[in-house]
Structures are given as structure tokens and as C-alpha cells.
Design a protein around this motif. Structure first.
Motif, PDB file in Angstrom:
ATOM      1  N   ILE A   8       0.866  -1.177   0.000  1.00 45.83           N
ATOM      2  CA  ILE A   8       0.000   0.000   0.000  1.00 45.83           C
ATOM      3  C   ILE A   8       0.905   1.230   0.000  1.00 45.83           C
ATOM      4  N   LEU A  10       2.257   4.696   0.735  1.00 42.93           N
ATOM      5  CA  LEU A  10       2.016   5.686   1.789  1.00 42.93           C
ATOM      6  C   LEU A  10       2.682   7.008   1.439  1.00 42.93           C
ATOM      7  N   TYR A  15      -1.527   9.080   0.320  1.00 39.12           N
ATOM      8  CA  TYR A  15      -1.973   9.163   1.710  1.00 39.12           C
ATOM      9  C   TYR A  15      -3.166  10.102   1.839  1.00 39.12           C
ATOM     10  N   VAL A  16      -3.055  11.278   1.198  1.00 40.45           N
ATOM     11  CA  VAL A  16      -4.173  12.224   1.331  1.00 40.45           C
ATOM     12  C   VAL A  16      -5.380  11.788   0.514  1.00 40.45           C
ATOM     13  N   MET A  17      -5.153  10.962  -0.503  1.00 37.94           N
ATOM     14  CA  MET A  17      -6.287  10.520  -1.315  1.00 37.94           C
ATOM     15  C   MET A  17      -6.917   9.250  -0.745  1.00 37.94           C
ATOM     16  N   LEU A  22      -6.715   2.451   4.022  1.00 36.57           N
ATOM     17  CA  LEU A  22      -6.504   1.094   3.535  1.00 36.57           C
ATOM     18  C   LEU A  22      -5.831   0.206   4.579  1.00 36.57           C
ATOM     19  N   HIS A  23      -5.461   0.800   5.731  1.00 34.66           N
ATOM     20  CA  HIS A  23      -4.783  -0.022   6.733  1.00 34.66           C
ATOM     21  C   HIS A  23      -5.684  -1.120   7.275  1.00 34.66           C
ATOM     22  N   VAL A  26      -4.855  -4.697   6.472  1.00 35.67           N
ATOM     23  CA  VAL A  26      -3.877  -5.477   7.239  1.00 35.67           C
ATOM     24  C   VAL A  26      -4.569  -6.599   8.012  1.00 35.67           C
ATOM     25  N   VAL A  39       0.410  -8.170   3.516  1.00 36.34           N
ATOM     26  CA  VAL A  39       0.080  -6.754   3.312  1.00 36.34           C
ATOM     27  C   VAL A  39       1.110  -5.881   4.031  1.00 36.34           C
ATOM     28  N   VAL A  40       1.734  -4.964   3.292  1.00 32.76           N
ATOM     29  CA  VAL A  40       2.695  -4.042   3.922  1.00 32.76           C
ATOM     30  C   VAL A  40       2.467  -2.611   3.441  1.00 32.76           C
ATOM     31  N   GLY A  41       2.795  -1.682   4.299  1.00 33.89           N
ATOM     32  CA  GLY A  41       2.814  -0.288   3.866  1.00 33.89           C
ATOM     33  C   GLY A  41       4.116  -0.069   3.127  1.00 33.89           C
ATOM     34  N   HIS A  42       4.130   0.859   2.193  1.00 31.76           N
ATOM     35  CA  HIS A  42       5.349   1.075   1.422  1.00 31.76           C
ATOM     36  C   HIS A  42       5.577   2.554   1.168  1.00 31.76           C
ATOM     37  N   ASN A  43       6.840   2.906   1.133  1.00 30.15           N
ATOM     38  CA  ASN A  43       7.265   4.234   0.737  1.00 30.15           C
ATOM     39  C   ASN A  43       6.733   4.536  -0.669  1.00 30.15           C
ATOM     40  N   CYS A  44       6.676   5.815  -1.053  1.00 27.49           N
ATOM     41  CA  CYS A  44       6.116   6.235  -2.346  1.00 27.49           C
ATOM     42  C   CYS A  44       6.522   5.288  -3.476  1.00 27.49           C
TER      43      CYS A  44
ATOM     44  N   GLY B 276       9.218  10.973   0.352  1.00 21.60           N
ATOM     45  CA  GLY B 276       9.197   9.619  -0.182  1.00 21.60           C
ATOM     46  C   GLY B 276      10.142   9.488  -1.364  1.00 21.60           C
ATOM     47  N   ASN B 280      13.705   7.508  -1.798  1.00 21.38           N
ATOM     48  CA  ASN B 280      13.892   6.542  -2.888  1.00 21.38           C
ATOM     49  C   ASN B 280      15.174   6.833  -3.657  1.00 21.38           C
ATOM     50  N   ILE B 292       9.581   0.392   5.874  1.00 23.17           N
ATOM     51  CA  ILE B 292       8.641   1.018   6.802  1.00 23.17           C
ATOM     52  C   ILE B 292       8.749   0.270   8.123  1.00 23.17           C
ATOM     53  N   SER B 295       3.917  -1.043   9.910  1.00 22.37           N
ATOM     54  CA  SER B 295       3.162  -0.861   8.682  1.00 22.37           C
ATOM     55  C   SER B 295       2.286   0.382   8.736  1.00 22.37           C
ATOM     56  N   PHE B 296       1.594   0.545   9.849  1.00 21.00           N
ATOM     57  CA  PHE B 296       0.682   1.680   9.931  1.00 21.00           C
ATOM     58  C   PHE B 296       0.700   2.267  11.330  1.00 21.00           C
ATOM     59  N   MET B 305      10.079   5.851   8.333  1.00 19.50           N
ATOM     60  CA  MET B 305      10.702   4.700   7.680  1.00 19.50           C
ATOM     61  C   MET B 305      12.110   4.506   8.225  1.00 19.50           C
ATOM     62  N   PRO B 370      -6.373  17.397  -1.835  1.00 19.82           N
ATOM     63  CA  PRO B 370      -6.808  18.350  -0.804  1.00 19.82           C
ATOM     64  C   PRO B 370      -5.867  19.555  -0.727  1.00 19.82           C
TER      65      PRO B 370
END
Lengths: 84, 400
Positions: A8, A10, A15-17, A22-23, A26, A39-44, B276, B280, B292, B295-296, B305, B370
Motif C-alpha cells: 500500500i 504511503l 496518503y491524502v487521497m 486502507l490499513h 492489514v 500486506v505491507v505499507g510502502h514508501n512512495c 518519499g 527513494n 517502513i 506498517s501503519f 521509515m 486536498p
């Protein structure tokens, strides 16, 4: 069967959209599909800067495939078809 | 710019950093501080004034506040500290009832190279500590032209790395006055004892902590912990600066990525990456993965991260905007989210160098996003201004 990796994004745009919501995946994905999906969060993921026609953020990556405009339903539906 | 020049500029910090902070306690049953402290960091030096107003409460607050701020503005405007203090001393009115001057003050002008001028009028003498020993210096005494009983002490010092100065109002030296153990109060000797012991236990104690402990100690010395006068302590600590860099945003030219990544790797202070895409780029150039941590997070920010070689890696604009909010709030709230960690990173540094990538993220200009998404340069400018003015840090900005 090989494990599927679900990332996913992040990054800021995602994130803002709505990727912050979506967490729930998990917990939701393992209860429905078991351990086969990780399921993992991921950098851009870098999709926001190149893939604007196909659909906007938030993006979810399942193995090598990108799901644009991801929502919980959309991702679950996708996995449903993929794992059938 | 050659690499060597760049490194010199990135290091852009003087050899010595002047860590200055203060703490106060109000007189028992009063609702305003009767002492006032004001300081300013201008390029190359720090100026500060501690003033003690006559009496206590609102009246003392106004008197000390006026004295301190006028004197600080005076010195800041370029006046010689001796001249400025002399003029203030000669013009401070005398209280009709008590026949003493309206306010006392200590003024300090400390340069990055250690050259320091101190002027005291009526406040307890400051304490100068080097290597766990108190150094005494003889002042030059300047009597007032207009008031016969008034005089000020002038000190010229050369501070060195590791030196400390402690200033206080008479509330500290007179704390405990009249108690069976301390008939004459704590006095300067009692304070010296306490400070030396404290430094022996914790040699690298920060100015903030030292001034707080001095004030707490003075209050504990008072009978029933009821402060009989306003208690203030100012601490100055000359030490090696804690340098750090914040790398945020991709460099304007793609071709420069490798160069900046290498500079980032070589830097010997603390390092943060905000963005981000930026992380990268570093991951790609330095061949270290970005992970990360959790995760959340429960908060409303993307989680921090992890990357080898960086102390903190966060998302970019949302985290920076939130960090700005935290820094702006009167009491620093440090939450456990990524922005809170970034704020802590700022506060634990003395010299912060921002490398701001000038490349625009086209995705952020999508009108469907936004409005919270701000422009990086503006947020960084606001953060650096706050860090400089409110948190007295040394900040430099480089657009790359």
C-alpha cells in the motif's frame, strides 16, 4: 503456492487521497485469504508522477501489478479474481 | 561549487556553540513573574538580558520586562554593551518608597569565538565554571553619574569550549532565608556548591536542564517550598555544536542525485530525510533499502521509515506541515508520530542545514488533491524561521 505481496503506497498523494484508510486491509486480507497475501505499507511507489491517465492515487501494488484509485472493495475484488 | 567548498559550507557552523536557556518560578501567591529574561541570537553572537523588577507581581513584571527589552534592543541595534548599560543605569528611576532603583539587570554579549562582555547592575554575581572549577575575575567598576549609590560591574571574559556561565536573580541566592539551616539563605557559595555537584554528576547537562534544576533546588530550599521572591536562573554552556542535516525534496537536476547522495553519506552529524521520493533517490544511489518500521500508525500521518545511514526518514510535505504546527504551538507537544520525531530531531540539534530539492512534484499540483498540500519551500522557510527565532537554533538553507 507462492506468497503474494500487497504494497500500500504511503506517499503523500496516496496518503491524502485515502491510502490511510486502507490499513484495514492489514486485518481484513489475512482473515479472508489467509497467509498467502502479505500486506505491507510502502514508501512512495512513484506511480503518481507517471501514471495519471490510468487512474489516480491511492495506488496499491500486488506483486508487479498496480491498482489505481484503490479502495478496500476494489483491492478485495482484485484478490478474489487473482486467487480463484 | 567544488565538493570541498560545499562541505565547508554545509558544515557552516562555528567551532563553538553557545547553548543558552533559562528557568523561572514566581513568588509564592503571585500571578506574574517579577523577573524577565530575554535573549537573541544574531549572526556571530548571542545577546541576553536578565532583569529583576522591584517588588513582585505585575508591577515587577512590567519594570523588569521594560528594562530587559529596552536593553536588548539597544545592544541589538549596535550599541556597545557598556554604553547601553550605562545609559539604562543612569535613567532607571528610583522608587519613592524604597529609595532603590526600579530594576536590576545582568546583560551579556557572547561571541562565537568566546569573547564575552558582561555587565551587572544589582544582580548577584554570575558564576563562571571551567573544568569543574569556578573562575573568579575582577570586574571594572563604573559608577553612575546620576545616582550616587549605583554602580555597574563590567567583565571581559574569553570563554572556551566546555565553559559554563550561570546567572541568577537574588531569589536564588536568598532562597531559604530565615530557615534554621540557612539563616542568610543559600548565598552564592551554596549555589556554587550545588551547580558543581550537579555538573560532576552529569558533565554534559544542557542549559535547559541545568537552569531548571537550579530553580527547583532554590524552591526546595525555601521554607515549605514557598518562594519568597521571584526565582530565575540562566545557564550558558559553550560546547561543540550538534550538527545535523535535513534532506528534503529531489535535486533539480537528476544528474546531481549521485553527488548529493554521496555528500549525504559523508556527512558526520545526524541526518534526516523528509520525502518519499527523496528517500527513494538515496536508496537507489546508496544502494540501501528503505523499510517502513511499522506498517501503519494510528495517527493521521504516514509512519516513519528506516534506512541505514539515516537517523530519521519520513514522508515529506504532510509531516513537515505537521511538524511546523507542533513547533508553532506555545508548548511543544511531541507526539510519537513521524512529525513528533522530526521535531525532536530538530530540538536535539544546534546547527541544522536544510537541503531543499527544488524539483517540483507534478503529482502535488493535481487540483483534485486536498488543499493541505503546501509548497515545500514555503513550509521549510517557516520552519527555519521558527527554529531560529523561537528555538534559537542555527539554521542554513540550501536549494539544490
Amino acid at each position: 503456492m507462492k506468497q503474494i505481496e500487497l504494497k500500500i503506497c504511503l506517499g503523500t498523494s496516496c496518503y491524502v487521497m485515502g491510502s490511510s484508510h486502507l490499513h484495514e486491509l492489514v486485518d481484513m486480507v489475512p482473515s479472508r485469504f489467509g497467509d498467502i497475501v502479505n500486506v505491507v505499507g510502502h514508501n512512495c511507489l512513484g506511480q503518481c508522477s507517471k501514471n495519471l491517465e490510468a487512474g489516480g492515487p491511492p495506488y496499491v501494488q500486488v506483486d508487479d501489478e498496480i491498482i489505481p484509485d484503490a479502495s478496500i472493495e476494489k483491492v478485495l475484488q482484485y484478490l478474489e479474481i487473482k486467487l480463484k | 561549487m567544488t565538493r570541498k567548498q560545499w562541505r565547508k559550507q554545509a558544515a557552516g557552523c562555528p567551532a563553538m556553540f553557545i547553548d543558552i536557556d533559562y528557568a523561572q518560578v514566581k513568588k509564592y501567591n503571585q500571578n506574574a513573574y517579577g523577573d524577565y529574561f530575554s535573549s537573541k541570537r544574531v549572526p556571530g553572537r548571542v545577546i541576553a538580558v536578565l532583569s529583576d523588577g522591584l517588588g513582585s507581581g505585575i508591577k515587577a513584571n512590567i519594570l523588569s520586562c521594560m528594562t530587559a527589552i529596552m536593553l536588548l534592543k539597544f545592544i541589538d541595534a549596535g550599541a556597545d554593551i557598556k554604553k547601553a548599560c550605562e545609559i539604562i543605569m543612569n535613567s532607571l528611576p528610583v522608587c519613592k518608597v524604597r529609595k532603590i532603583s526600579y530594576a536590576t539587570f545582568s546583560a551579556l554579549d557572547c561571541r562565537d569565538d568566546g569573547e564575552t562582555h558582561i555587565v551587572e547592575e544589582g544582580n548577584p554575581q554570575f558564576i563562571w565554571i571551567r573544568d569543574g572549577q569556578v573562575l573568579e575575575t575582577m570586574p571594572q567598576i563604573v559608577p553612575s553619574e546620576t545616582f550616587s549609590k549605583r554602580k555597574m560591574q563590567l567583565y571581559d571574559l574569553k570563554l572556551m569550549d566546555g565553559d559554563r556561565l550561570v546567572f541568577c536573580s537574588d531569589g536564588v541566592t536568598q532562597s531559604g532565608l530565615g530557615s534554621p539551616e540557612l539563616r542568610l539563605g543559600l548565598r552564592r557559595d551554596g549555589l556554587i556548591d550545588f551547580v558543581l555537584k550537579k555538573i560532576a554528576v552529569k558533565p554534559d547537562i544542557s542549559s535547559r536542564e541545568l537552569s531548571k534544576t537550579v530553580v527547583n533546588f532554590a524552591q526546595n530550599t525555601e521554607i515549605d517550598r514557598k518562594a519568597q521572591d521571584d526565582i530565575s536562573a540562566v545557564s550558558i554552556y559553550c560546547r561543540e555544536p550538534r550538527k545535523s542535516i535535513v534532506f528534503t525534496g529531489p535535486p533539480y537536476h537528476n544528474g546531481q542525485d549521485g553527488k548529493y547522495a554521496a555528500l549525504f553519506k559523508e556527512f558526520t552529524g545526524k541526518k534526516a530525510v523528509c520525502g518519499g521520493t527523496t528517500s527513494n533517490i538515496l536508496a537507489r544511489e546508496l544502494n540501501t533499502p528503505v523499510n517502513i518500521k511499522v506498517s501503519f500508525t494510528s495517527g493521521s500521518l504516514p509512519p516513519p521509515m528506516e534506512m541505514e545511514g539515516a537517523d530519521l526518514v519520513t514522508e515529506g510535505i504532510l509531516t513537515l506541515t505537521r511538524a511546523l504546527e507542533y513547533l508553532e504551538s506555545p508548548e511543544v507537544v511531541v507526539n510519537e508520530d513521524a512529525a513528533g520525531q522530526l521535531v525532536r530531531f530538530f530540538l536535539e540539534s544546534d546547527c541544522i542545514d536544510f537541503w531543499v530539492g527544488a524539483k517540483l512534484n507534478q503529482a502535488h499540483y493535481d487540483p483534485s488533491l486536498p488543499v493541505e498540500i503546501e509548497i515545500r519551500k514555503n513550509v521549510i522557510k517557516k520552519i527555519s524561521k521558527l527554529l531560529e527565532e523561537k528555538y534559537i537554533k542555527k539554521v542554513s538553507l540550501q536549494y539544490i
